[in-house]
Design an enzyme around this catalytic site. Sequence first.
Site, PDB file in Angstrom:
ATOM      1  N   CYS A  65      -2.794  22.319 -40.441  1.00 38.91           N
ATOM      2  CA  CYS A  65      -1.869  23.362 -39.983  1.00 38.91           C
ATOM      3  C   CYS A  65      -2.241  24.704 -40.610  1.00 38.91           C
ATOM      4  CB  CYS A  65      -0.420  23.096 -40.321  1.00 38.91           C
ATOM      5  SG  CYS A  65       0.216  21.574 -39.651  1.00 38.91           S
TER       6      CYS A  65
ATOM      7  N   ARG B 201      -7.745  24.720 -38.717  1.00 40.82           N
ATOM      8  CA  ARG B 201      -6.899  23.900 -39.587  1.00 40.82           C
ATOM      9  C   ARG B 201      -6.032  22.910 -38.803  1.00 40.82           C
ATOM     10  NH1 ARG B 201      -6.522  25.823 -44.670  1.00 40.82           N
ATOM     11  NH2 ARG B 201      -4.593  24.654 -44.932  1.00 40.82           N
TER      12      ARG B 201
ATOM     13  N   TRP C  25      -1.379  20.586 -36.833  1.00 39.80           N
ATOM     14  CA  TRP C  25      -2.059  19.296 -36.835  1.00 39.80           C
ATOM     15  C   TRP C  25      -0.956  18.283 -37.115  1.00 39.80           C
ATOM     16  CZ3 TRP C  25      -2.917  15.077 -40.019  1.00 39.80           C
ATOM     17  CH2 TRP C  25      -3.968  14.230 -39.657  1.00 39.80           C
TER      18      TRP C  25
ATOM     19  N   ASN D  64       3.289  23.981 -43.532  1.00 44.28           N
ATOM     20  CA  ASN D  64       2.043  23.210 -43.589  1.00 44.28           C
ATOM     21  C   ASN D  64       2.187  22.211 -44.722  1.00 44.28           C
ATOM     22  OD1 ASN D  64      -0.595  22.271 -43.822  1.00 44.28           O
ATOM     23  ND2 ASN D  64      -1.284  24.062 -44.971  1.00 44.28           N
ATOM     24  N   GLY D  65       2.195  20.922 -44.397  1.00 43.45           N
ATOM     25  CA  GLY D  65       2.336  19.908 -45.438  1.00 43.45           C
ATOM     26  C   GLY D  65       3.190  18.760 -44.935  1.00 43.45           C
TER      27      GLY D  65
ATOM     28  N   GLU E 285     -24.284  10.508 -43.284  1.00 40.22           N
ATOM     29  CA  GLU E 285     -23.850  11.843 -42.848  1.00 40.22           C
ATOM     30  C   GLU E 285     -24.240  12.093 -41.388  1.00 40.22           C
ATOM     31  OE1 GLU E 285     -21.862  13.953 -43.808  1.00 40.22           O
ATOM     32  OE2 GLU E 285     -22.425  15.864 -42.964  1.00 40.22           O
TER      33      GLU E 285
ATOM     34  N   LYS F 228     -21.580  12.915 -38.434  1.00 41.03           N
ATOM     35  CA  LYS F 228     -21.666  14.122 -37.596  1.00 41.03           C
ATOM     36  C   LYS F 228     -21.580  13.742 -36.119  1.00 41.03           C
ATOM     37  CE  LYS F 228     -20.924  16.649 -39.776  1.00 41.03           C
ATOM     38  NZ  LYS F 228     -20.743  16.536 -41.182  1.00 41.03           N
TER      39      LYS F 228
ATOM     40  N   GLU G 237     -17.938  12.478 -35.176  1.00 40.48           N
ATOM     41  CA  GLU G 237     -16.810  13.406 -35.172  1.00 40.48           C
ATOM     42  C   GLU G 237     -16.880  14.453 -34.064  1.00 40.48           C
ATOM     43  OE1 GLU G 237     -16.135  15.573 -38.836  1.00 40.48           O
ATOM     44  OE2 GLU G 237     -18.261  15.825 -39.185  1.00 40.48           O
TER      45      GLU G 237
ATOM     46  N   HIS H 196     -29.219  -7.873 -42.624  1.00 41.76           N
ATOM     47  CA  HIS H 196     -28.070  -8.673 -43.065  1.00 41.76           C
ATOM     48  C   HIS H 196     -26.910  -8.585 -42.072  1.00 41.76           C
ATOM     49  CE1 HIS H 196     -30.040  -9.491 -46.842  1.00 41.76           C
ATOM     50  NE2 HIS H 196     -30.376  -8.204 -46.907  1.00 41.76           N
TER      51      HIS H 196
ATOM     52  N   LYS I  17      -9.905  20.980 -40.303  1.00 44.74           N
ATOM     53  CA  LYS I  17     -10.913  21.347 -41.293  1.00 44.74           C
ATOM     54  C   LYS I  17     -10.511  20.933 -42.708  1.00 44.74           C
ATOM     55  CE  LYS I  17     -14.710  23.320 -42.613  1.00 44.74           C
ATOM     56  NZ  LYS I  17     -15.903  22.496 -42.364  1.00 44.74           N
TER      57      LYS I  17
END
Length: 615
Positions: free
Chosen positions: A2, A27, A75, A101-102, A488, A492, A495, A511, A610
């Site tokens: 947010c 955000r 968000w 925000n929270g 990584e 990438k 997402e 395995h 983010k």
Amino acid sequence: MCGIVGYIGKRKAFPIILEGLKRLEYRGYDSAGIALYDDSDIKLSKTKGKVADLEAKAKNEINTDGTIGIGHTRWATHGVPNDVNSHPHYSNSGDLVIIHNGIIENYDSLKKELLKRGYIFKSDTDTEVLINLIEDVKINEKVKLGKAVQIALNQVVGAYAIAVFDKNKPNEIVVAKLGSPLAIGIGDEEFFIASDASPFLEYTKKAIYLEDEEMAVISRKKGVKLRRIKNDAVVDPYIQELKINLEQIEKGGYEHFMLKEIHEQPNAIKDTYRGRLLAKEGIVKMAGVDDNLERFLNANKIIIVACGTSWHAGLVAEYVFENLAKVPVEVEYASEFRYRNPVITDKDVVIAISQSGETADTLAAIKLAKSKNAFVFGVCNVVGSTISRETHAGAYTHAGPEIGVASTKAFTTQITVLTLIALKLAKEKGTISNSEFHLYLQELELIPEKVKKALKSEKHIKTVANTYKNAKNCLYLGRGYNFPVALEGALKLKEISYIHAEGYPAAEMKHGPIALIDEQMPVFVIATKKGHYEKVVSNIQEIKSRSGKIIGIVTEGDEDVKNLADHVIEVPETIEFLTPLLTTIPMQLLSYHIAVMLNKNVDQPRNLAKSVTVE
Ligand code: AGP
């Protein structure tokens, strides 16, 4: 999670808030809203969707002339993304309005109490509970808004950055912070509120970053009055002069922030080591490490805590620290570490890595480590962020603002900082020779040019991306220093393109994951000349004999993998522990171009934000 923006001053608040929300959209971007005072009342406009949707809606819905207002880009945590759950939220009387925000963790018990007292709730949000709690306190205790906010917040468990105003007092905004970031921009008879400084950079470079458990009453006439929420102590505001400028947070001709940030890496890495890496003199200078050298040198072990991409950088660092400085390293997901009662002593050094410096789990891990008397060192990108302030010492990555939700330059600059620390400790401990130390510093200094060279393969990478853009699953393999790069690379791709991908240490394939390989499966294999090369080539043979498609990330001039693979992407040669700084580049570009070809929203992928300021 947010973004919040507010304005009080002489100008029209609407365009400032709207533009600010666009800058904070990284955000959270599932819904957006704005509240403006229009000479007699507070008017709201909110909508599911992006800030652009809000812009169109608000212009037709409310008077946009007001000079005080607040806005929010969301968000979702409590309640699905829809118009009703979007912020701002009114109190029951309609006098007060809030953005948040929270997460208010005890919202359920607070809500039950308020329901008993006759309050009604239109949304499913914890935020609507908070604004009604503030209203309830204000009415019952007959106090001003600032006091009501303070009393209410003392009953709240959770995290918040809030801004509240009252239609009966349209000359002030009350803000408060715990766990989520909040900055106040100080202009000439005008004030800005935002989750980070980007919404007000063109108006002022003066800012106050609220500390946890601080609140402020911002009034047109009296300016900013800061207090502690718990004990009501008055706090002298510390006004910072901001160093970042507007160009740094704009796209600069690139189609997406992610692409711009990928291409910024040569300079970002240079900025990271500037003034720290003195190759000619044979010195690594890092104030945060120099001032605490004994703590580092006497560490029983180093524990790295982080999330996501930052955790991958931590994994690379584990290999580098252990190989160069011969110190045991554990790399922990901050979200697991914080709850599993880990063994930490005052002889341990904890390194917390975070681009945003606001990640809730990493912050909680830091608090836990501090409670056990460990020395906690932060590696953050965002200057003045909560983590950079909560740690005993630290080193900034100096990568510049990273706005694309998928981390790119944060990763390579985190590795650069951590490598510098490892080199410094290795030198001090004598675990590498002087000549090795000099050679490594010289090679690190060459990395930005080599990254530039790796970026030149973009055209070829685009054709590879085009070949595999319709894959349903992908495997990423690497060994040693490049195993974290495989993780990584897979992250990438997942997402931003929503293609399922997994990273594995190449030898683990047999395995289990080898069962997945058939002619539909692209396998991206990091097979640079230095480090386990022959073994990785054997792994490539195993994939080939099961008809998997092989894309090799190889050292310039490699012929062996070229003969086996369906495609190769070359990166320049460097010493083994620096290869992740180069092999990462094709991974980033592949994911970027696949996502663009699939028409995905690269900078704002679905369900993500983010900075993850909630658990
Ligand atoms: C990476 O592309 C992601 N956006 C995510 O994994 C991120 O690295 C993670 O949330 C940690 O963020 P931080 O570095 O700001 O703490």
